[in-house]
Design a protein around this motif. Structure first.
Motif, PDB file in Angstrom:
ATOM      1  N   ALA A   6     -98.925 102.754  83.274  1.00 45.69           N
ATOM      2  CA  ALA A   6    -100.121 101.910  83.171  1.00 45.69           C
ATOM      3  C   ALA A   6    -100.023 100.711  84.115  1.00 45.69           C
ATOM      4  N   ASP A   7     -98.857 100.078  84.172  1.00 46.98           N
ATOM      5  CA  ASP A   7     -98.673  98.923  85.055  1.00 46.98           C
ATOM      6  C   ASP A   7     -98.780  99.336  86.522  1.00 46.98           C
ATOM      7  N   TYR A   8     -98.297 100.531  86.833  1.00 45.28           N
ATOM      8  CA  TYR A   8     -98.333 101.030  88.212  1.00 45.28           C
ATOM      9  C   TYR A   8     -99.766 101.025  88.746  1.00 45.28           C
ATOM     10  N   TYR A   9    -100.679 101.539  87.916  1.00 43.99           N
ATOM     11  CA  TYR A   9    -102.078 101.589  88.350  1.00 43.99           C
ATOM     12  C   TYR A   9    -102.780 100.242  88.171  1.00 43.99           C
ATOM     13  N   GLU A  10    -102.345  99.473  87.194  1.00 50.08           N
ATOM     14  CA  GLU A  10    -102.923  98.140  87.016  1.00 50.08           C
ATOM     15  C   GLU A  10    -102.622  97.259  88.230  1.00 50.08           C
ATOM     16  N   GLN A  11    -101.422  97.447  88.783  1.00 49.16           N
ATOM     17  CA  GLN A  11    -101.011  96.667  89.953  1.00 49.16           C
ATOM     18  C   GLN A  11    -101.429  97.322  91.264  1.00 49.16           C
ATOM     19  N   ARG A  12    -102.100  98.461  91.161  1.00 48.53           N
ATOM     20  CA  ARG A  12    -102.634  99.192  92.310  1.00 48.53           C
ATOM     21  C   ARG A  12    -101.546  99.603  93.294  1.00 48.53           C
ATOM     22  N   LEU A  13    -100.375  99.917  92.754  1.00 49.02           N
ATOM     23  CA  LEU A  13     -99.269 100.342  93.613  1.00 49.02           C
ATOM     24  C   LEU A  13     -99.540 101.692  94.269  1.00 49.02           C
ATOM     25  N   GLN A  14    -100.413 102.487  93.646  1.00 46.83           N
ATOM     26  CA  GLN A  14    -100.711 103.809  94.200  1.00 46.83           C
ATOM     27  C   GLN A  14    -101.349 103.709  95.585  1.00 46.83           C
ATOM     28  N   LEU A  15    -101.963 102.587  95.892  1.00 45.10           N
ATOM     29  CA  LEU A  15    -102.644 102.442  97.183  1.00 45.10           C
ATOM     30  C   LEU A  15    -101.652 102.288  98.330  1.00 45.10           C
ATOM     31  N   THR A  16    -100.441 101.873  98.021  1.00 51.47           N
ATOM     32  CA  THR A  16     -99.409 101.738  99.056  1.00 51.47           C
ATOM     33  C   THR A  16     -98.269 102.737  98.874  1.00 51.47           C
ATOM     34  N   LEU A  17     -97.966 103.102  97.630  1.00 52.31           N
ATOM     35  CA  LEU A  17     -96.835 103.991  97.360  1.00 52.31           C
ATOM     36  C   LEU A  17     -97.261 105.417  97.068  1.00 52.31           C
ATOM     37  N   GLY A  18     -98.553 105.642  96.861  1.00 57.92           N
ATOM     38  CA  GLY A  18     -99.007 106.972  96.485  1.00 57.92           C
ATOM     39  C   GLY A  18     -98.811 107.215  95.003  1.00 57.92           C
ATOM     40  N   LEU A  19     -98.847 108.465  94.591  1.00 56.32           N
ATOM     41  CA  LEU A  19     -98.680 108.811  93.186  1.00 56.32           C
ATOM     42  C   LEU A  19     -97.308 108.386  92.681  1.00 56.32           C
ATOM     43  N   PRO A  20     -97.202 107.960  91.428  1.00 56.01           N
ATOM     44  CA  PRO A  20     -95.883 107.618  90.877  1.00 56.01           C
ATOM     45  C   PRO A  20     -94.989 108.848  90.825  1.00 56.01           C
ATOM     46  N   THR A  21     -93.726 108.680  91.113  1.00 57.08           N
ATOM     47  CA  THR A  21     -92.776 109.783  91.116  1.00 57.08           C
ATOM     48  C   THR A  21     -91.750 109.621  89.995  1.00 57.08           C
ATOM     49  N   VAL A  22     -91.070 110.716  89.673  1.00 53.32           N
ATOM     50  CA  VAL A  22     -90.006 110.671  88.674  1.00 53.32           C
ATOM     51  C   VAL A  22     -88.896 109.736  89.134  1.00 53.32           C
ATOM     52  N   GLN A  23     -88.560 109.790  90.424  1.00 50.91           N
ATOM     53  CA  GLN A  23     -87.507 108.928  90.960  1.00 50.91           C
ATOM     54  C   GLN A  23     -87.872 107.458  90.779  1.00 50.91           C
ATOM     55  N   TYR A  24     -89.115 107.088  91.092  1.00 49.02           N
ATOM     56  CA  TYR A  24     -89.546 105.704  90.945  1.00 49.02           C
ATOM     57  C   TYR A  24     -89.448 105.261  89.489  1.00 49.02           C
ATOM     58  N   CYS A  25     -89.943 106.082  88.583  1.00 54.63           N
ATOM     59  CA  CYS A  25     -89.933 105.714  87.163  1.00 54.63           C
ATOM     60  C   CYS A  25     -88.514 105.604  86.633  1.00 54.63           C
TER      61      CYS A  25
END
Length: 299
Positions: A199-218
């Motif tokens: 939820a925070d990933y999309y709230e902070q709009r990280l997808q616009l620079t990092l793309g979809l969240p990955t298992v490694q990132y999480c």
């Protein structure tokens, strides 16, 4: 620069601790027979299982800390680095070590199956904390291997040793499964933090620079190795961590489509490089295309 002990063979480690091997590809060490030993920071070219039961240990678990009084088992695989750099100190420890070279497994069913034992890629803070009964089972198998190694080598010995190793690894898998069950509270907390992280990933709009969240990132953000994180999520939810992420993303997509966004707008907002990739994921998950979903919602 750190001084690293290169363990390209089981003998490299045995010589460091003062143990005499009985087989060029397998070493079973009772630390009580070689202590005290010096620390070493090791670069492994072999598989190794280290069973420590000399004292209470305080280890990280996720981002918290937990105390354990029972035996602790750490498993490492070729290509990993671990241990503590030699500072000249000699320490007395008790427990066991099993080291075996990948060449021992060549041409055996275990050569392929060993990739399925994900605990070889766990971090130190994700070690197996055994009950007394589990500890005794592993020690008894170590002793049986020692007895076999004392025999004269013959055509059957390697197969017997591989059989013992496979048995030990299967017991370790059972014990880890038990650990996941007995740590339901901690595992549930990881799931809650996983969902909040998404939820925070999309709230902070990280997808616009990092793309979809990955298992490694999480996993990194939750202070866990990807393998351990994946095993926790699978045991807790019955699905893989990657599928859990996809379901989260698809739910966001449904919200956008239901609000009247176009397929291209949703794909762009959620971090997909191409809208076709979004459409394929949506169809795999839902059985229909995003456009068909939108039409159904409007009808």
């Amino acid at each position: 620069m750190s001084r690293i002990l290169k363990i390209n063979s089981v003998g490299d480690y045995s010589r460091w601790v003062g143990h005499t091997d009985r087989h060029p590809l397998v070493s079973v060490i009772d630390y009580a027979e070689v202590s005290p030993i010096r620390h070493s920071l090791n670069n492994y070219g072999v598989y190794a299982l280290f069973l420590r039961d000399d004292a209470s240990v305080e280890l990280d678990y996720g981002c918290g800390r937990y105390d354990y009084n029972q035996g602790t088992l750490l498993c490492v695989a070729p290509g990993q680095v671990g241990g503590k750099e030699d500072n000249g100190e000699r320490v007395s420890i008790t427990g066991w070590a099993l080291l075996f070279h990948p060449d021992l497994l060549r041409g055996t069913p275990l050569e392929k199956r060993i990739r399925d034992y994900s605990f070889f890629d766990y971090r130190v803070n994700e070690a197996l904390h055994m009950t007394d009964r589990e500890h005794d089972i592993l020690v008894s198998l170590m002793r049986r291997m020692r007895e076999e190694l004392d025999n004269e080598r013959d055509a059957q010995q390697d197969a017997i040793l591989v059989g013992y190793i496979g048995l030990i690894l299967n017991f370790c898998q059972r014990f880890y499964n038990r650990q996941f069950q007995t740590r339901k509270t901690e595992n549930s907390d990881i799931l809650v933090r996983f969902n909040q992280l998404l939820a925070d990933y999309y709230e902070q709009r990280l997808q616009l620079t990092l793309g979809l969240p990955t298992v490694q990132y999480c996993a990194d953000r939750l202070c866990l190795s990807p393998n351990y994180f994946g095993d926790v999520i699978r045991k807790t939810t019955g699905e893989t961590a990657s599928n859990h992420i996809r379901r989260f993303v698809i739910q966001l997509a449904k919200d956008g489509l239901s609000a009247g966004e176009s397929v291209a707008q949703v794909a762009d907002r959620l971090g997909f490089e191409y809208s076709q990739h979004f459409s394929r994921m949506f169809r795999r998950q839902e059985g229909i295309t995003p456009s068909e979903y939108s039409r159904k919602r409007r009808s």
